[in-house]
Structure formats: C-alpha cells, structure tokens
Design a protein around this motif. Structure first.
Motif, PDB file in Angstrom:
ATOM      1  N   GLY A 176       0.797  -1.216   0.000  1.00 21.67           N
ATOM      2  CA  GLY A 176       0.000   0.000   0.000  1.00 21.67           C
ATOM      3  C   GLY A 176       0.828   1.262   0.000  1.00 21.67           C
ATOM      4  O   GLY A 176       0.289   2.360  -0.153  1.00 21.67           O
ATOM      5  N   GLU A 177       2.147   1.119   0.175  1.00 21.24           N
ATOM      6  CA  GLU A 177       3.015   2.291   0.273  1.00 21.24           C
ATOM      7  C   GLU A 177       3.882   2.507  -0.973  1.00 21.24           C
ATOM      8  O   GLU A 177       4.736   3.394  -0.984  1.00 21.24           O
ATOM      9  N   TYR A 178       3.660   1.724  -2.022  1.00 23.52           N
ATOM     10  CA  TYR A 178       4.503   1.881  -3.207  1.00 23.52           C
ATOM     11  C   TYR A 178       4.446   3.298  -3.774  1.00 23.52           C
ATOM     12  O   TYR A 178       5.447   3.827  -4.269  1.00 23.52           O
ATOM     13  N   LYS A 179       3.276   3.931  -3.702  1.00 20.83           N
ATOM     14  CA  LYS A 179       3.145   5.276  -4.271  1.00 20.83           C
ATOM     15  C   LYS A 179       3.672   6.356  -3.330  1.00 20.83           C
ATOM     16  O   LYS A 179       3.759   7.522  -3.710  1.00 20.83           O
ATOM     17  N   GLU A 180       3.999   5.951  -2.107  1.00 22.13           N
ATOM     18  CA  GLU A 180       4.582   6.909  -1.168  1.00 22.13           C
ATOM     19  C   GLU A 180       6.107   6.914  -1.271  1.00 22.13           C
ATOM     20  O   GLU A 180       6.736   7.965  -1.377  1.00 22.13           O
ATOM     21  N   TRP A 181       6.684   5.696  -1.222  1.00 22.43           N
ATOM     22  CA  TRP A 181       8.144   5.592  -1.195  1.00 22.43           C
ATOM     23  C   TRP A 181       8.716   5.112  -2.523  1.00 22.43           C
ATOM     24  O   TRP A 181       9.815   5.525  -2.909  1.00 22.43           O
ATOM     25  N   GLY A 182       7.993   4.232  -3.195  1.00 21.44           N
ATOM     26  CA  GLY A 182       8.482   3.619  -4.421  1.00 21.44           C
ATOM     27  C   GLY A 182       8.433   2.111  -4.331  1.00 21.44           C
ATOM     28  O   GLY A 182       8.297   1.534  -3.247  1.00 21.44           O
ATOM     29  N   ASP A 196      11.236  -1.455  -9.423  1.00 21.13           N
ATOM     30  CA  ASP A 196      11.624  -0.445 -10.421  1.00 21.13           C
ATOM     31  C   ASP A 196      13.030   0.040 -10.081  1.00 21.13           C
ATOM     32  O   ASP A 196      13.277   0.524  -8.974  1.00 21.13           O
ATOM     33  N   SER A 197      13.955  -0.063 -10.995  1.00 22.68           N
ATOM     34  CA  SER A 197      15.361   0.220 -10.677  1.00 22.68           C
ATOM     35  C   SER A 197      15.576   1.674 -10.271  1.00 22.68           C
ATOM     36  O   SER A 197      16.331   1.960  -9.335  1.00 22.68           O
ATOM     37  N   ALA A 198      14.914   2.614 -10.942  1.00 15.08           N
ATOM     38  CA  ALA A 198      15.095   4.024 -10.591  1.00 15.08           C
ATOM     39  C   ALA A 198      14.589   4.293  -9.181  1.00 15.08           C
ATOM     40  O   ALA A 198      15.235   5.004  -8.393  1.00 15.08           O
ATOM     41  N   GLU A 199      13.424   3.710  -8.852  1.00 14.68           N
ATOM     42  CA  GLU A 199      12.870   3.903  -7.514  1.00 14.68           C
ATOM     43  C   GLU A 199      13.742   3.209  -6.464  1.00 14.68           C
ATOM     44  O   GLU A 199      13.955   3.735  -5.361  1.00 14.68           O
ATOM     45  N   TYR A 200      14.258   2.050  -6.800  1.00 18.01           N
ATOM     46  CA  TYR A 200      15.144   1.318  -5.893  1.00 18.01           C
ATOM     47  C   TYR A 200      16.357   2.158  -5.517  1.00 18.01           C
ATOM     48  O   TYR A 200      16.671   2.336  -4.332  1.00 18.01           O
ATOM     49  N   PHE A 201      17.040   2.697  -6.522  1.00 17.02           N
ATOM     50  CA  PHE A 201      18.283   3.415  -6.236  1.00 17.02           C
ATOM     51  C   PHE A 201      18.021   4.748  -5.543  1.00 17.02           C
ATOM     52  O   PHE A 201      18.837   5.200  -4.739  1.00 17.02           O
ATOM     53  N   TYR A 202      16.885   5.378  -5.837  1.00 21.20           N
ATOM     54  CA  TYR A 202      16.579   6.619  -5.124  1.00 21.20           C
ATOM     55  C   TYR A 202      16.296   6.322  -3.648  1.00 21.20           C
ATOM     56  O   TYR A 202      16.818   7.011  -2.764  1.00 21.20           O
ATOM     57  N   MET A 203      15.497   5.299  -3.381  1.00 15.07           N
ATOM     58  CA  MET A 203      15.226   4.932  -1.988  1.00 15.07           C
ATOM     59  C   MET A 203      16.513   4.553  -1.264  1.00 15.07           C
ATOM     60  O   MET A 203      16.724   4.932  -0.102  1.00 15.07           O
ATOM     61  N   LYS A 204      17.355   3.821  -1.930  1.00 11.66           N
ATOM     62  CA  LYS A 204      18.604   3.399  -1.302  1.00 11.66           C
ATOM     63  C   LYS A 204      19.479   4.605  -0.961  1.00 11.66           C
ATOM     64  O   LYS A 204      20.219   4.591   0.037  1.00 11.66           O
TER      65      LYS A 204
END
Length: 690
Positions: free
Chosen positions: A585-591, A595-603
């Motif tokens: 339920g939080e994919y649209k909040e954090w990523g 998705d590789s772009a979302e992964y690296f930004y979160m990291k």
C-alpha cells in the motif's frame, strides 16, 4: 552547560553479525543484522531485553526526574471528565472517565440529558487482565438496541467483532476475529458489514456480511480487493441511506461502491470506476451526491451529481479549484454545507448556504490555530459542532449557529496543575529552504524567553502521506516549556499544509526535500537565535522516524539529541517484502524496489543503508515488540549498525516496550510513562534533573 553524568564502564549490548546478501538490479547489499527479525527466536528476545537493561542503567540517574515528569503530566489531566454529548437518532452519546481509571465508559441518554444514564461499555472492566486493550470502533443499530464494537487486546491492530444487546446487557457469544476496527450496520438491525484482514500482511482485503445470530462461518463475502496497493473500508453514509465500500490508494486513487442500506443482501454498485491519479470522496444529500475530487484539480474542487447518475460525465462543478487553497473535507447538513480548507498551513472552515449559495469563513482570534468540524451526525440541524485549538489554547468545543454565526463554548479541556494560557506565546515563522521554498514553522514558548541562542529547542515534524500536522495544544509540552524549552513544529514537505504540491514535492523522487526542509528549519532557528547547536533537539515518529534517520545521516552535527519513535528506517528491505504489513500500500509513497530508478533513489536516503562511520548525536530510539506498522526489527537493526559504526562519545539508547505495538500503551496514563522517558532524555542532556 551541565551534562548528565552517564554511568561509567557500562558497555552497550552488541548484536551478533550474521551476513545476509540481497541483490537487486545488479546492486548487492549485505545486511549483517537481518536475523533480528526472528520474533520468536529466544536469542532475539534476550538481545532486546539486554537493550532495555542497558537503557535502565544508563538512564538510572533520571529515575526521580521521570517520576516527577509523569506526576506533572498526569496532574494536568482532569481525571473525572466527560466528553460533550452529541445527539444521534434520538439519543445523546458521550464518554466519561472516572477518577484513577485508565479507560473511558461509553454512555448515552435517551432524548434528554436529564434522562437516566445507560452505560453501553465500561472499557475498564473489559480490559481487566490485559496489558493492552483498545476499542477500535462502535456502531449502534438503527433501532438503538444493539451495539457492535471491535477490540484489540494485543496491539497488532487485529480486531475482534462483538455485539451487545443494550436492552438486556448481554454480549452475544458470536465473535469474528482478525478484522479491521470499523464496522457498520445495515438498516435491518441484524446485518453487520466488516473488513477481514490478511493475517500475513495485516491488510484489509475483503468485505463480509454477517447476520446476527448466525454462525460466522456462513458469512457472505460481498467484495474482495484484488489490488494489494489499496486500503479498503466500509461505512454508513451520514444520510443513513447507503452502505458504502471504499478502496483507497493513498493520495493516488479512490473508488466507492454503494448499497441501499434497506436491502443488505443486494449488490453493491460502483459510483465511479477507479483510475490512477484520480481521487474522489462522496457525501449523499437529498437526491444528489456531493463529490470532492482532484479531477483536473490538484487542490481538489467540489462537484455534484444526481443520485441516479453517479458517473463522472454527470458531475457539475460547485466550488472551483484554487491554486492557494486545498479543500480537505466536507460535512453536509439539510440547509448548509461546510468545507474544511487549508491555506498557508492553517485550517479554515467555510460555510455555504444550500439555498442561496452564499458563503462565509468562520473567524478565529489567533494567528496560529487549528479548527475542524467535530462530531456532526445530525443532518437536520443548523448547528455545526467544531473544535478549536492552538499551541496555547486547550482543545475547545463550540456549537456554531450557521444562520446567525453565533457560537457557544460547550467545553474547553481543563488543564490542571496551575496552567495559565497567558504565560505562553505562540508564533508562526517561515524558513527558506535551500531550493527557495518557504517552510512554515509553528513555535510556542514561555513569555520572557530571550532570543540569545541559549534556549533548548525541540523541533518536531512528520512529513509523509500528505498528513498535515496541526499547531494544536499539548499539555505534556508544558513540562518542557516551564523548564526553558522552545517547542517548534516544522511543516515540512510531504504533508499538505501548503496544498497538494507540498505533498508532491515531498514523496517518491522528491522525498529528500522532507529531510532538507527539516534541517534548514533547524539552521534557521539557530540563525534567528531561538537556540544553538548545543541545545537543538529533534523528534519524529513512524514515518517521522524515517525523517529522524535521514537528518542524523545528513547532518549529525546539527543536533544535540534526537528521539526517533517507532522509526521506519529500513526502506529498501521492507519495501522489497510484500508480506510485511503496509508494504504494497506504500509503493506510491516511497516507491517500488522492483523499479530500478525507484530502488536506487530509496537506497540513496534509506537511513539503515546509509549509516556510516561518523559521530552521531545522542539518540533515544523506541519501538514496540508487537508493532504492526513498523516492525520492531527495523529500529533494532538500525541501532545495532549505528553502534558498530558510531564514533565519538554520544549515547545511542534503545527502548523496547515488550507489551505493545505502534501506538504505544492503550491507557490514558500509561503512555505518559513513555513520554517521561523522552523528556528526561532531553533534560538530562541539558543538565536539568529537577
């Protein structure tokens, strides 16, 4: 500055390392403390107990101070107290506390406040023998004879449904476990709708129909949410005509379904089909619906549509979109419509006459305040019940006549212990963030405070999910204000204090703005001589705990002490595991880490993944073993990793409540003990043990 003398020659627990490798998008991460997620492992429990023992030893010199703080905070609470009654379907409903009791009694009186009291529930009796006991929701049947209520006695937000006959006092033997807290009745006085939860993810995913007096095994599923990114719920419309099911992907998409409450075995119909980046909410009014929507309107606009034609092509505009005003909610009456609006980080209440469409805003005396509609179940009234508060004004309940604009104060929360409102000052400041954004800060302090940089200051924020933090009264803070502290709320991006754009600039690929806003607010308060680095403290919980994790990685030198409550700090690992509650339920909040772009930004900002060798500030981190929102092992791993890499002499302390979950203790006094720990931590760092 005096400093607290920490016990000497006491070593903190050191967690063992058991490296676990994670690989995604060609990127390798090694988690040496992943094993701490084994809740049933005796070694894990022993480690958590050792952390508590270390905390007790290190903070032993604050025992008297904590007792004093607890007594102070408890002493401001009027122990024998009662809520303002509200009328619904012929009864006046209220709750009251008895002196010395932790929990409320839920009561009502028929027709008149002079009528005999009926105690529907005594939570104190129900809670006997439990370390935690919370009532999630209550609902009275249309004939006023039956009370459905839900109970959580573990603190995992897994509720059980129970039904009490209010005429006989009998609680029926049938119970339905593992559901959401909220339930609703159909109009037949025998059908209850509830939300079943998945026992792994703890997500509500099905709506079920139960007929009173029948075996729950024969209950009927009326809706199943197939997309696990959505949260779901069921409720009765204010008009009582409909049972409504909602599906909500936070700040992204909504969908409603309706059923005539008089025909509970019928089929639910979709109001308007879901679509990503399209939200709406509905209120039934006579032969039409009001619709609050972000359709071509980021800050929302108000529409209306015929009751029999609910699809979007029939919607017509009532209140247009405005770039500087965010419409947050609405409440419908027979002759009036009230909108909750947010402008410049202040709540406003706008009253619209349903007949002539003239409108006005309710005025309030202070420059920094919060005003909301309160409990308003009565449709046929010209009285709006509203709540008003500020950082110096205790919560006040008013009945406001929407025709004459006269208001009557029904109750102001009584603050005992010698509190005088005139002894304190609140103000609104504006900090300029590094990218030029103006960030509002709400500040309160005791009069006579000198802006010479010597004041201890506690800066708080949340900054996620579009949740706006109100500048409201908190009697507990007085214990800090009276000891010379300034208390400030940074309304950082990630909330919606400045409209939808404020949220959009503080999540997904803009999440770092939340951290930088908070840091820039801290720098601003130092520049303006409200405090200095040696006296600046920070606090946030849950997603606000993520904020704490970010700021100590980015600017560990700025803070003398930080309290991170139930912090969400292991972003990548948690968001990569769909079995963990709240992940999908939080994919649209954090990523979504898929998705590789979302992964690296979160990291790049995840606090746990960015712990380095550096001198972290003094820190107190809290969690609950049964936390269903942020699992206890996230802060446990974070503490272990910071201890390993931390340089310098500052202390990293970890407090685990072994009996509760995300929200802390359930009793109205017990949670004050946790608050006393936090305040004692700040005060010890200030050398104040009195």
């Amino acid at each position: 500055m005096n400093t607290y003398k920490w016990p000497a020659d006491v070593n903190p627990p050191l967690a063992e390392k058991e490296p676990k490798e994670f690989i995604a998008h060609g990127d390798k991460r090694i988690d040496e403390y992943y094993w701490l997620n084994q809740r049933e492992n005796p070694k894990v429990i022993d480690y958590l107990k050792a952390e508590n023992a270390y905390l007790d030893t290190m903070m032993s010199g604050t025992n008297n101070l904590r007792d004093k703080l607890y007594t102070e905070m408890k002493g401001r609470i009027k122990e024998k107290d009662e809520s303002v009654p509200y009328k619904d379907n012929g009864y006046w409903y209220y709750s009251r506390f008895e002196e010395g009791k932790q929990y409320p009694l839920y009561c009502r009186k028929k027709e008149s406040l002079e009528a005999p009291e009926e105690i529907m529930l005594d939570q104190n009796q129900l809670a006997e023998g439990f370390k935690y006991y919370a009532i999630g929701g209550t609902a009275v049947s249309d004939n006023n004879e039956l009370l459905a209520f839900t109970v959580d006695s573990v603190s995992r937000r897994l509720y059980g449904l129970m039904v009490k006959n209010l005429k006989t006092g009998t609680i029926y033997p049938e119970t339905i476990p593992n559901i959401e807290g909220d339930i609703c009745w159909a109009a037949d006085n025998k059908t209850i709708f509830y939300v079943k939860k998945d026992l792994t993810t703890l997500l509500g995913f099905q709506i079920w129909r139960h007929e009173l007096g029948t075996d729950p095994a024969h209950d009927v599923m009326v809706f199943e949410e197939k997309d696990n990114r959505y949260y779901i719920g069921v409720y009765r419309t204010k008009s009582k005509k409909y049972v409504s099911i909602y599906s909500n992907m936070n700040q992204v998409s909504t969908e409603y379904r309706l059923l005539d409450a008089a025909h509970p075995t019928g089929e639910f119909t979709v109001f308007e089909p879901r679509k990503e980046n399209f939200q709406y909410s509905i209120e039934h009014f006579n032969d039409k619906f009001y619709v609050l929507t972000d359709w071509d309107a980021p800050n929302f606009r108000l529409m209306e549509t015929p009751e029999t034609k609910t699809s979007k092509e029939h919607w017509t505009e009532v209140i247009p979109h405005r770039n500087d005003v965010y419409i947050s909610d609405m409440v419908v009456f027979k002759n009036h419509l009230v909108l909750g609006e947010m402008k410049d980080a202040l709540n406003q209440l706008r009253v619209i006459n349903q007949t002539d469409h003239k409108d006005y805003y309710i005025t309030f005396p202070e420059t920094v305040y919060a005003a909301f509609q309160n409990v308003n179940p009565d449709y046929n009234t010209n009285i709006l019940r509203l709540s008003y508060t500020s950082m110096t004004t205790p919560r006040s309940i008013y009945d406001f006549n929407m025709d004459t604009q006269q208001r009557e104060l029904k109750k102001q929360t009584e603050v005992l212990g010698g509190f005088k409102q005139e002894d304190y000052t609140a103000e609104r400041l504006w900090a300029t963030a590094r990218d030029g954004a103006r960030v509002p800060i709400s500040v309160v302090y005791k009069k006579g405070m000198k802006k010479d940089g010597s004041n201890p200051l506690l800066l708080y924020a949340y900054g996620s999910y579009g949740y706006s933090v109100s500048p409201s009264f908190n009697s507990n803070i007085i214990s800090l204000l009276d000891r010379g502290f300034v208390y400030a709320i940074a309304h950082v991006r990630g909330g919606q204090e400045m409209g939808r754009a404020w949220y959009d600039q503080g999540h997904l690929f803009n999440k770092k703005n939340t951290f930088f806003d908070f840091i820039d607010c801290g720098d601003f308060l130092i520049k303006e001589n409200y405090t200095s680095t040696a006296h600046l403290y920070a606090n946030g919980g849950s997603a606000g705990g993520l904020l704490m994790g970010g700021i100590v990685n980015y600017r560990p030198d700025l803070w003398h002490g930080v309290v991170a409550d139930v912090p969400f700090v292991d972003v990548i690992t948690t968001m990569s595991d769909p079995s963990i509650p709240l992940t999908t339920g939080e994919y649209k909040e954090w990523g979504n880490p898929a998705d590789s772009a979302e992964y690296f930004y979160m990291k790049s900002y995840s606090p746990y993944d960015n712990v380095e060798k550096k001198a972290y500030p003094n820190m107190l981190i809290t969690t609950g073993l049964h936390d269903s929102q942020v699992q206890y092992f996230e802060p446990a791993k974070w503490v272990a990793k910071m201890r390993e890499l931390h340089t310098g002499n500052n202390k990293i302390l970890f407090k685990i409540n072994m009996d509760v979950g995300h929200g802390g203790a359930s009793g109205r006094f017990d949670y004050l003990k946790d608050k006393a720990w936090q305040y004692a931590f700040f005060l010890a760092l200030e050398g104040r043990l009195d």
